[in-house]
Design a protein around this motif. Structure first.
Motif, PDB file in Angstrom:
ATOM      1  N   GLY A   1     -13.351  17.911   2.691  1.00 20.73           N
ATOM      2  CA  GLY A   1     -12.227  16.991   2.612  1.00 20.73           C
ATOM      3  C   GLY A   1     -12.096  16.092   3.819  1.00 20.73           C
ATOM      4  O   GLY A   1     -13.031  15.924   4.599  1.00 20.73           O
TER       5      GLY A   1
ATOM      6  N   TYR B   1     -14.743  16.935  -6.188  1.00 17.76           N
ATOM      7  CA  TYR B   1     -13.766  16.551  -5.174  1.00 17.76           C
ATOM      8  C   TYR B   1     -12.968  15.333  -5.633  1.00 17.76           C
ATOM      9  O   TYR B   1     -13.528  14.325  -6.061  1.00 17.76           O
ATOM     10  CB  TYR B   1     -14.480  16.242  -3.858  1.00 17.76           C
ATOM     11  CG  TYR B   1     -13.579  15.682  -2.775  1.00 17.76           C
ATOM     12  CD1 TYR B   1     -12.557  16.451  -2.247  1.00 17.76           C
ATOM     13  CD2 TYR B   1     -13.756  14.387  -2.298  1.00 17.76           C
ATOM     14  CE1 TYR B   1     -11.728  15.940  -1.249  1.00 17.76           C
ATOM     15  CE2 TYR B   1     -12.947  13.872  -1.307  1.00 17.76           C
ATOM     16  CZ  TYR B   1     -11.926  14.663  -0.785  1.00 17.76           C
ATOM     17  OH  TYR B   1     -11.118  14.154   0.194  1.00 17.76           O
TER      18      TYR B   1
ATOM     19  N   GLU C   1      -6.074  15.001  -3.345  1.00 17.48           N
ATOM     20  CA  GLU C   1      -5.894  15.576  -2.010  1.00 17.48           C
ATOM     21  C   GLU C   1      -4.915  14.737  -1.197  1.00 17.48           C
ATOM     22  O   GLU C   1      -4.051  15.282  -0.495  1.00 17.48           O
ATOM     23  CB  GLU C   1      -7.232  15.667  -1.282  1.00 17.48           C
ATOM     24  CG  GLU C   1      -7.093  16.248   0.130  1.00 17.48           C
ATOM     25  CD  GLU C   1      -8.403  16.298   0.892  1.00 17.48           C
ATOM     26  OE1 GLU C   1      -8.468  15.676   1.971  1.00 17.48           O
ATOM     27  OE2 GLU C   1      -9.348  16.942   0.413  1.00 17.48           O
TER      28      GLU C   1
END
Length: 305
Positions: free
Chosen positions: A157, A182, A187
């Protein structure tokens, strides 16, 4: 005749730990934590009937050096155990405070906090044999510091917006997932929501809702919050109360710091001035104090005092 034994201890990083700062509060918190760790080493040495040569004045609120010179046989395992336990008090206190005060699923990030508890610092310990002087033992320490024993902490990340070198601390940090899946946008939303909630709880003078800090950066900021530092006292008493006969001085100093760290505001460091000037922080040895102490090692305690 028994020769005097000197033990010299230090830990790292110091400059790197301090320089990853945005607010004056970060610098104050960094200095406090470094002094706190040094205090614990000194106090533990005294509990083992050793004499602390330097620093002569053991006072967290006024700052303490991270190179500690001890007269006596202070075992490495005792020193390192006290040091790591003191740091564990800090990390556990900050993590638990967040989990107790900001709603969220914190299972994923516990492992990352555990890694920072174990691997945030390098610890260096040396001892002089055959009556070696303080200067000779300090030189031995410098030699040992050249052989680093450092463990890096990896992550997936985005990285901190303050330093850009460590992962952003938020509830899903450390969650195991397939990199091919991802989702940057998700996020980003999770991180933003967490820091907005944390800022609302602590106040914007502690955490700006737009900030995205790593675990050590978050610790430096949170440790200046009164209820967090009060919890640190409880944690320290729980872990050290049975091992050290007199921890009242540290408790009083932490309580004093809790009061000192509640000014009306801490202004952001403005490094780039409007008139084109530049503000910086420097460390040096231009007064040649180190060279003086090499010539007169027996004056180390008096010089420190």
């Amino acid at each position: 005749m028994t020769n005097t034994i000197y033990t010299v201890i230090t830990f790292a990083p110091v400059q790197g730990f301090i320089e990853k700062s945005r607010k004056l509060r970060d610098l104050y918190g960094s200095s406090y934590l470094l002094s706190y760790l040094s205090w614990v080493i000194c106090n533990t040495a005294k509990q083992h009937d050793c004499e602390v040569v330097s620093p002569a004045s053991i006072n967290i609120t006024q700052g303490m050096p991270n190179q500690i010179i001890i007269k006596g046989d202070f075992p490495e395992n005792k020193a390192k155990s006290a040091f790591l336990t003191a740091w564990e008090c800090v990390t556990e206190t900050c993590r638990q405070w967040v989990e107790d005060n900001v709603p969220g699923d914190y299972k994923p990030w516990k492992r990352s906090w555990g890694l920072w508890t174990k691997y945030a610092w390098e610890f260096f310990w040396v001892q002089g044999e055959d009556g070696k002087s303080i200067s000779e033992v300090r030189e031995k320490l410098n030699e040992k510091k050249r052989w680093r024993d450092w463990t890096g902490i990896n992550w997936q990340g985005e990285s901190s917006t303050l330093s850009g070198t460590d992962a952003i601390a938020y509830p899903k940090l450390g969650k195991i997932s397939d990199p091919r899946n991802y989702n940057y946008q998700q996020e980003k939303q999770d991180v933003t929501a967490f820091y907005e909630a944390l800022s609302e709880k602590l106040g914007e003078s502690f955490i700006d809702p737009k900030e995205q800090l790593s675990i050590p950066e978050l610790i430096k900021r949170m440790i200046t919050y009164e209820s967090v530092s009060n919890q640190l006292i409880a944690s320290f008493q729980d872990k050290f109360g049975k091992d050290q006969a007199n921890i009242e001085p540290l408790i009083k100093e932490i309580q004093q710091i809790s009061t000192d760290l509640q000014p009306s505001s801490f202004k952001d460091l403005n490094r780039h001035k409007e008139n084109g000037g530049f503000q910086g922080w420097f460390q040096g040895d231009g007064d040649q104090a180190g060279e003086y102490l090499k010539q007169y090692p027996e004056k180390t305690h008096d010089f420190s005092q």
